[in-house]
Design a protein around this motif. Structure first.
Motif, PDB file in Angstrom:
ATOM      1  N   ASP A   1       0.840  -1.210   0.000  1.00  0.00           N
ATOM      2  CA  ASP A   1       0.000   0.000   0.000  1.00  0.00           C
ATOM      3  C   ASP A   1       0.867   1.248   0.000  1.00  0.00           C
ATOM      4  O   ASP A   1       0.549   2.252  -0.636  1.00  0.00           O
ATOM      5  CB  ASP A   1      -0.887   0.039   1.261  1.00  0.00           C
ATOM      6  N   PHE A   2       1.946   1.184   0.769  1.00  0.00           N
ATOM      7  CA  PHE A   2       2.840   2.345   0.854  1.00  0.00           C
ATOM      8  C   PHE A   2       3.495   2.624  -0.499  1.00  0.00           C
ATOM      9  O   PHE A   2       3.431   3.736  -1.026  1.00  0.00           O
ATOM     10  CB  PHE A   2       3.908   2.092   1.928  1.00  0.00           C
ATOM     11  N   TRP A   3       4.114   1.596  -1.085  1.00  0.00           N
ATOM     12  CA  TRP A   3       4.842   1.819  -2.343  1.00  0.00           C
ATOM     13  C   TRP A   3       3.877   2.137  -3.485  1.00  0.00           C
ATOM     14  O   TRP A   3       4.227   2.891  -4.400  1.00  0.00           O
ATOM     15  CB  TRP A   3       5.721   0.603  -2.669  1.00  0.00           C
ATOM     16  N   ALA A   4       2.676   1.587  -3.421  1.00  0.00           N
ATOM     17  CA  ALA A   4       1.691   1.913  -4.463  1.00  0.00           C
ATOM     18  C   ALA A   4       1.337   3.396  -4.399  1.00  0.00           C
ATOM     19  O   ALA A   4       1.124   4.053  -5.423  1.00  0.00           O
ATOM     20  CB  ALA A   4       0.439   1.058  -4.297  1.00  0.00           C
ATOM     21  N   MET A   5       1.274   3.937  -3.179  1.00  0.00           N
ATOM     22  CA  MET A   5       1.007   5.382  -3.055  1.00  0.00           C
ATOM     23  C   MET A   5       2.152   6.196  -3.617  1.00  0.00           C
ATOM     24  O   MET A   5       1.946   7.203  -4.307  1.00  0.00           O
ATOM     25  CB  MET A   5       0.818   5.754  -1.581  1.00  0.00           C
ATOM     26  N   VAL A   6       3.375   5.776  -3.303  1.00  0.00           N
ATOM     27  CA  VAL A   6       4.540   6.489  -3.850  1.00  0.00           C
ATOM     28  C   VAL A   6       4.463   6.472  -5.378  1.00  0.00           C
ATOM     29  O   VAL A   6       4.607   7.512  -6.038  1.00  0.00           O
ATOM     30  CB  VAL A   6       5.860   5.855  -3.362  1.00  0.00           C
ATOM     31  N   ALA A   7       4.194   5.290  -5.946  1.00  0.00           N
ATOM     32  CA  ALA A   7       4.152   5.174  -7.406  1.00  0.00           C
ATOM     33  C   ALA A   7       3.013   6.024  -7.987  1.00  0.00           C
ATOM     34  O   ALA A   7       3.174   6.667  -9.027  1.00  0.00           O
ATOM     35  CB  ALA A   7       3.977   3.709  -7.801  1.00  0.00           C
ATOM     36  N   ALA A   8       1.884   6.058  -7.284  1.00  0.00           N
ATOM     37  CA  ALA A   8       0.727   6.782  -7.815  1.00  0.00           C
ATOM     38  C   ALA A   8       0.941   8.287  -7.806  1.00  0.00           C
ATOM     39  O   ALA A   8       0.504   8.990  -8.724  1.00  0.00           O
ATOM     40  CB  ALA A   8      -0.525   6.426  -7.003  1.00  0.00           C
ATOM     41  N   TYR A   9       1.600   8.789  -6.789  1.00  0.00           N
ATOM     42  CA  TYR A   9       1.742  10.247  -6.650  1.00  0.00           C
ATOM     43  C   TYR A   9       3.057  10.784  -7.218  1.00  0.00           C
ATOM     44  O   TYR A   9       3.276  11.994  -7.218  1.00  0.00           O
ATOM     45  CB  TYR A   9       1.567  10.660  -5.185  1.00  0.00           C
ATOM     46  N   ALA A  10       3.926   9.909  -7.682  1.00  0.00           N
ATOM     47  CA  ALA A  10       5.162  10.371  -8.322  1.00  0.00           C
ATOM     48  C   ALA A  10       4.919  10.506  -9.819  1.00  0.00           C
ATOM     49  O   ALA A  10       4.041   9.847 -10.377  1.00  0.00           O
ATOM     50  CB  ALA A  10       6.286   9.370  -8.073  1.00  0.00           C
ATOM     51  N   GLY A  11       5.690  11.371 -10.445  1.00  0.00           N
ATOM     52  CA  GLY A  11       5.630  11.495 -11.903  1.00  0.00           C
ATOM     53  C   GLY A  11       7.041  11.409 -12.456  1.00  0.00           C
ATOM     54  O   GLY A  11       8.010  11.193 -11.711  1.00  0.00           O
TER      55      GLY A  11
ATOM     56  N   ILE B   1      12.815  -4.975   1.000  1.00  0.00           N
ATOM     57  CA  ILE B   1      12.517  -3.695   0.350  1.00  0.00           C
ATOM     58  C   ILE B   1      12.734  -3.805  -1.163  1.00  0.00           C
ATOM     59  O   ILE B   1      11.932  -3.312  -1.957  1.00  0.00           O
ATOM     60  CB  ILE B   1      13.411  -2.569   0.934  1.00  0.00           C
ATOM     61  N   VAL B   2      13.814  -4.480  -1.546  1.00  0.00           N
ATOM     62  CA  VAL B   2      14.084  -4.648  -2.981  1.00  0.00           C
ATOM     63  C   VAL B   2      12.896  -5.344  -3.652  1.00  0.00           C
ATOM     64  O   VAL B   2      12.424  -4.926  -4.712  1.00  0.00           O
ATOM     65  CB  VAL B   2      15.393  -5.461  -3.185  1.00  0.00           C
ATOM     66  N   ARG B   3      12.360  -6.375  -3.014  1.00  0.00           N
ATOM     67  CA  ARG B   3      11.211  -7.092  -3.602  1.00  0.00           C
ATOM     68  C   ARG B   3       9.973  -6.203  -3.651  1.00  0.00           C
ATOM     69  O   ARG B   3       9.214  -6.205  -4.610  1.00  0.00           O
ATOM     70  CB  ARG B   3      10.921  -8.374  -2.805  1.00  0.00           C
ATOM     71  N   GLN B   4       9.772  -5.417  -2.584  1.00  0.00           N
ATOM     72  CA  GLN B   4       8.610  -4.511  -2.564  1.00  0.00           C
ATOM     73  C   GLN B   4       8.704  -3.485  -3.701  1.00  0.00           C
ATOM     74  O   GLN B   4       7.714  -3.176  -4.361  1.00  0.00           O
ATOM     75  CB  GLN B   4       8.532  -3.788  -1.213  1.00  0.00           C
ATOM     76  N   LEU B   5       9.915  -2.962  -3.921  1.00  0.00           N
ATOM     77  CA  LEU B   5      10.095  -1.967  -4.989  1.00  0.00           C
ATOM     78  C   LEU B   5       9.834  -2.599  -6.359  1.00  0.00           C
ATOM     79  O   LEU B   5       9.203  -1.975  -7.224  1.00  0.00           O
ATOM     80  CB  LEU B   5      11.521  -1.395  -4.940  1.00  0.00           C
ATOM     81  N   GLN B   6      10.282  -3.836  -6.529  1.00  0.00           N
ATOM     82  CA  GLN B   6      10.039  -4.514  -7.816  1.00  0.00           C
ATOM     83  C   GLN B   6       8.544  -4.674  -8.058  1.00  0.00           C
ATOM     84  O   GLN B   6       8.037  -4.406  -9.140  1.00  0.00           O
ATOM     85  CB  GLN B   6      10.726  -5.884  -7.832  1.00  0.00           C
ATOM     86  N   CYS B   7       7.822  -5.079  -7.011  1.00  0.00           N
ATOM     87  CA  CYS B   7       6.364  -5.269  -7.143  1.00  0.00           C
ATOM     88  C   CYS B   7       5.663  -3.969  -7.516  1.00  0.00           C
ATOM     89  O   CYS B   7       4.670  -3.977  -8.225  1.00  0.00           O
ATOM     90  CB  CYS B   7       5.758  -5.747  -5.827  1.00  0.00           C
ATOM     91  N   ALA B   8       6.179  -2.842  -7.001  1.00  0.00           N
ATOM     92  CA  ALA B   8       5.516  -1.550  -7.222  1.00  0.00           C
ATOM     93  C   ALA B   8       6.000  -0.870  -8.503  1.00  0.00           C
ATOM     94  O   ALA B   8       5.564   0.244  -8.804  1.00  0.00           O
ATOM     95  CB  ALA B   8       5.779  -0.638  -6.025  1.00  0.00           C
ATOM     96  N   GLY B   9       6.897  -1.520  -9.247  1.00  0.00           N
ATOM     97  CA  GLY B   9       7.427  -0.887 -10.459  1.00  0.00           C
ATOM     98  C   GLY B   9       8.390   0.241 -10.141  1.00  0.00           C
ATOM     99  O   GLY B   9       8.553   1.174 -10.926  1.00  0.00           O
TER     100      GLY B   9
END
Ligand SMILES: C[S@@+](CC[C@H](N)C(=O)[O-])C[C@H]1O[C@@H](n2cnc3c(N)ncnc32)[C@H](O)[C@@H]1O
Length: 220
Positions: A130-140, A191-199
């Motif tokens: 949920d955290f990384w998805a928010m980062v991905a959603a609000y970053a450009g 963390i590396v795996r979480q980042l991969q999942c979130a693109g």
């Protein structure tokens, strides 16, 4: 050692007070200095801080970057009261907005942020995706991202040793929270795996102290 989760929000008045009055100079300076080294002095636009707590890091960054406007988000009203004091103390009320939201949320004031920061939130969240998805959603494109958090020690004894080393004189409530946070924290490989999942695999993961990892980078 298996991760043991802890409650998300720091809602109790005594807990928020102990945290806000604690000495986090070393960790907060580590965050701000790492940010400045990574991204330089010339940033402008909108910045988002997730899990701002008493907003010390937000205020320090806002002071250093006069062209950034921050949305600082936390779910705990008790913590945001301390953030209000901090923002007023720094005289930053015109550039730092404090928002009460339970993350993840999808209704922030801007669709995209040029800067996204977060310190010591991830280990609180029950689902890290949920955290990384928010980062991905609000970053450009071109957004600068910096996230730091505690690193889970190898054993309960190692966690106790860190509490003894860094919080020996702290109030009991803070020592307990620090211990629980260490047990709830993630390891860099996780963390590396979480980042991969979130693109977000282009962000770099590093260990920056005996108890912190840091993720940073500019998104392509
Ligand atoms: C350990 S504090 C860190 C505060 C600040 N970033 C700092 O470095 O001092 C974690 C903060 O995240 C907030 N928090 C935890 N889970 C949250 C969630 N799901 N939504 C919003 N805030 C959350 C807590 O209320 C607390 O203020």
């Amino acid at each position: 050692m298996q991760r043991i989760s802890e409650p998300e929000l720091m809602e109790a008045a005594a807990q928020a007070r102990a945290y806000a009055e604690a000495d986090f100079e070393e960790a907060n300076s580590l965050f701000v200095d790492s940010f400045r080294v990574a991204f330089g002095a010339d940033l402008r636009g909108r910045a988002l801080d997730l899990g701002c707590g008493p907003a010390d890091i937000v205020c320090r960054l806002a002071q250093y970057y006069p062209q950034l406007r921050f949305d600082a988000v936390d779910g705990a009203a008790a913590m945001l009261k301390w953030a209000e004091r901090s923002v007023a103390g720094y005289g930053l009320g015109d550039r730092v907005a404090l928002l009460q939201r339970h993350l993840p949320c999808h209704d922030l004031p801007a669709a995209r942020y040029q800067v996204i920061t977060s310190n010591s939130l991830l280990h609180h969240m029950h689902d890290p995706h949920d955290f990384w998805a928010m980062v991905a959603a609000y970053a450009g494109t071109g957004s600068r991202v910096m996230v730091m958090d505690l690193l889970r020690p190898a054993s309960l004894a190692a966690a106790s040793a860190l509490v003894a080393q860094y919080a020996a004189a702290a109030p009991d409530i803070l020592r307990r929270d620090f211990y629980n946070s260490l047990l709830a924290a993630y390891r860099p490989a996780e963390i590396v795996r979480q980042l991969q999942c979130a693109g977000l695999a282009q962000l770099e993961v590093g260990v920056v102290s005996d108890r912190h990892w840091l993720v940073g980078g500019r998104l392509g």
